[in-house]
Design a protein around this motif. Sequence first.
Motif, PDB file in Angstrom:
ATOM      1  N   ASN A  55       0.836  -1.194   0.000  1.00  0.00           N
ATOM      2  CA  ASN A  55       0.000   0.000   0.000  1.00  0.00           C
ATOM      3  C   ASN A  55       0.874   1.249   0.000  1.00  0.00           C
ATOM      4  OD1 ASN A  55      -2.494  -1.436   0.199  1.00  0.00           O
ATOM      5  ND2 ASN A  55      -2.042  -1.796   2.363  1.00  0.00           N
ATOM      6  N   ARG A  95      -3.141   9.496   9.432  1.00  0.00           N
ATOM      7  CA  ARG A  95      -3.114   8.044   9.210  1.00  0.00           C
ATOM      8  C   ARG A  95      -1.708   7.476   9.378  1.00  0.00           C
ATOM      9  NH1 ARG A  95      -7.129   5.587   4.663  1.00  0.00           N
ATOM     10  NH2 ARG A  95      -8.902   6.982   4.971  1.00  0.00           N
ATOM     11  N   VAL A  96      -0.722   8.187   8.872  1.00  0.00           N
ATOM     12  CA  VAL A  96       0.659   7.723   9.004  1.00  0.00           C
ATOM     13  C   VAL A  96       1.049   7.688  10.479  1.00  0.00           C
ATOM     14  CG1 VAL A  96       3.069   8.342   8.561  1.00  0.00           C
ATOM     15  CG2 VAL A  96       1.395   8.433   6.704  1.00  0.00           C
ATOM     16  N   ASP A  99      -0.600   4.713  12.111  1.00  0.00           N
ATOM     17  CA  ASP A  99      -0.065   3.446  11.605  1.00  0.00           C
ATOM     18  C   ASP A  99       1.310   3.163  12.194  1.00  0.00           C
ATOM     19  OD1 ASP A  99      -0.344   1.152   9.822  1.00  0.00           O
ATOM     20  OD2 ASP A  99       1.246   2.073   8.633  1.00  0.00           O
ATOM     21  N   SER A 102       1.141   2.212  15.885  1.00  0.00           N
ATOM     22  CA  SER A 102       0.577   0.893  16.153  1.00  0.00           C
ATOM     23  C   SER A 102       1.619  -0.211  16.098  1.00  0.00           C
ATOM     24  CB  SER A 102      -0.528   0.596  15.137  1.00  0.00           C
ATOM     25  OG  SER A 102       0.013   0.317  13.853  1.00  0.00           O
ATOM     26  N   THR A 104       2.512  -1.614  13.393  1.00  0.00           N
ATOM     27  CA  THR A 104       2.230  -2.418  12.204  1.00  0.00           C
ATOM     28  C   THR A 104       2.684  -1.642  10.971  1.00  0.00           C
ATOM     29  OG1 THR A 104      -0.003  -1.507  12.002  1.00  0.00           O
ATOM     30  CG2 THR A 104       0.267  -3.478  13.354  1.00  0.00           C
ATOM     31  N   SER A 105       2.289  -2.093   9.805  1.00  0.00           N
ATOM     32  CA  SER A 105       2.668  -1.369   8.593  1.00  0.00           C
ATOM     33  C   SER A 105       1.566  -1.542   7.548  1.00  0.00           C
ATOM     34  CB  SER A 105       4.005  -1.862   8.043  1.00  0.00           C
ATOM     35  OG  SER A 105       3.977  -3.259   7.835  1.00  0.00           O
ATOM     36  N   GLN A 106       0.428  -0.902   7.814  1.00  0.00           N
ATOM     37  CA  GLN A 106      -0.646  -0.935   6.829  1.00  0.00           C
ATOM     38  C   GLN A 106      -0.204  -0.264   5.532  1.00  0.00           C
ATOM     39  OE1 GLN A 106      -4.290   0.892   8.129  1.00  0.00           O
ATOM     40  NE2 GLN A 106      -5.324   0.573   6.169  1.00  0.00           N
ATOM     41  N   TYR A 107       0.601   0.803   5.681  1.00  0.00           N
ATOM     42  CA  TYR A 107       1.115   1.531   4.521  1.00  0.00           C
ATOM     43  C   TYR A 107       2.628   1.337   4.475  1.00  0.00           C
ATOM     44  CZ  TYR A 107      -3.412   3.682   5.288  1.00  0.00           C
ATOM     45  OH  TYR A 107      -4.752   3.887   5.509  1.00  0.00           O
ATOM     46  N   GLN A 108       3.094   0.597   3.492  1.00  0.00           N
ATOM     47  CA  GLN A 108       4.522   0.317   3.404  1.00  0.00           C
ATOM     48  C   GLN A 108       5.295   1.474   2.759  1.00  0.00           C
ATOM     49  OE1 GLN A 108       2.164  -1.943   2.168  1.00  0.00           O
ATOM     50  NE2 GLN A 108       2.190  -3.235   3.998  1.00  0.00           N
ATOM     51  N   THR A 357       8.053   2.784   5.558  1.00  0.00           N
ATOM     52  CA  THR A 357       7.907   2.709   7.008  1.00  0.00           C
ATOM     53  C   THR A 357       8.905   1.712   7.585  1.00  0.00           C
ATOM     54  OG1 THR A 357       6.395   2.217   8.827  1.00  0.00           O
ATOM     55  CG2 THR A 357       6.067   0.982   6.801  1.00  0.00           C
TER      56      THR A 357
END
Length: 484
Positions: A55, A95-96, A99, A102, A104-108, A357
Amino acid sequence: MTVTRRNLLRWGAAAAGAVTASGLLAGCGGAERRPVPPLSPGQDPWRRFAGTTINFISENTAPTAAIAANLQPFTELTGITVRIVNLELSALVQRVALDMASGTSQYQVIYADPYQVLAPYSAGLADLREFIEDPSYPVLEGGLEDFIPTQLRAAGSFEQEGPVYALPYDCPTMIWQYRADLFAAHGARMADDLGFDPTPGPDRTWDEYRRIAAWFTDNVDEVRYGTGHQAKQHDSLMCDFSNVLWSYGGDYFDAGEQVGLLGVRDPGRCTLDSAEAIEAARFYDELLAVAHPASRTWDWDGVGAALRAGEIAMCPNWHEFAASNEEAFPGAMGYAPLPSGPTGSANMYGGCGIGITANASGAERGAAWLFVNWATSRGTQLDNLRSSAGGGTPTRGSVYELPEVVRAEQRPSELPNMLAGPAVRAAWEPDRIGLRPKIPMWNACDTAVFTGLSQMIAGQQDPETTMRGTARRVDQIVARGWHA
């Protein structure tokens, strides 16, 4: 440009809560990182992560629009699927932040605005040297040296030389945009009346610009006003004013070049209360008094639309509006670096990079690098120039040397954004490029600046009161840290 750019708003409480007081991400690194699968013997390094989905979160910019419309070449090259999320910048930043916090890495892949993402979140971005120096990945074509040096540092670094958190992705820069047909038709008479050559460029002073604007308003029927400005109570007002501020010898902080180029966590005392800054504000107030009255309601899109509609003869604006200008007035537009103040010409740079990220892991981490490498490559930047869906201008020096691109700087041009090329390259010279402070708390400082300036041009306070009050507010924000 654009176009929706630099729409900087105050941090929402959720985004602010995503970081610790030191600016380091509370959740960064919390999740266990999976190793990147190794390159198999004889395997095509571009196909190493085939079947992976990543993403990319981006501001809704012209280069991303062009890439989104033409992702098939990347998919065919790599077997990787890329999902693009386009957002207004303020929404992207929130959003960044969440993310990264958190773990995690919803947006790479991340559109790393230097002021709202890179400066506060550099700890949450991967150092791209990890991939550039790894021979198991495809070579970064041209190396880091191919990127325009100032842009590489301003869009890719934070605090120190060495780590590279993003590769330059776009490069909007403010220049003087004007109706060349009107200057040609009325230039001789204007010169006689004003007593100087009115030809646009850095040899003109800001005071001469103001006088040219007033002359057009009083003497030319083709336009209603000589100039327009992006003076809405908005980030655009800070951008517009900064060009004047720097040209008058003012700045936001001491060591302005260091603060703007590499960035710092603590910039020291605000210098907007200096004599130079106050004089710049005084002139800017006078300039807005002769500008189109709607300037106080316009951001960059508004003033760009006014120029294309024939409302004004000239304006400072982001250079990537050139293509749309040429649609409105084919062959009739001109572009030059902005006028000079007592210390020279200054032209606001608004470019951003794309990075990865730090929480990305496994095949997604490697796939993210392949996309960053491809999205900033020579071929992709040339395709973006050609695209009817978006565009943007290159951040690699070698692209400007391609015969097709060199030809496009002259009319008739198949790549109309390149008609602004000579002017913007002159604006990128080290003594002309304008760099706002790259500090973690810049967003709140920016709001303080454009709020004060808006009150000034509305006649609610004088320039000296505005600058002294804004300097105090900025000092308070810096003292409290970027949560302010």
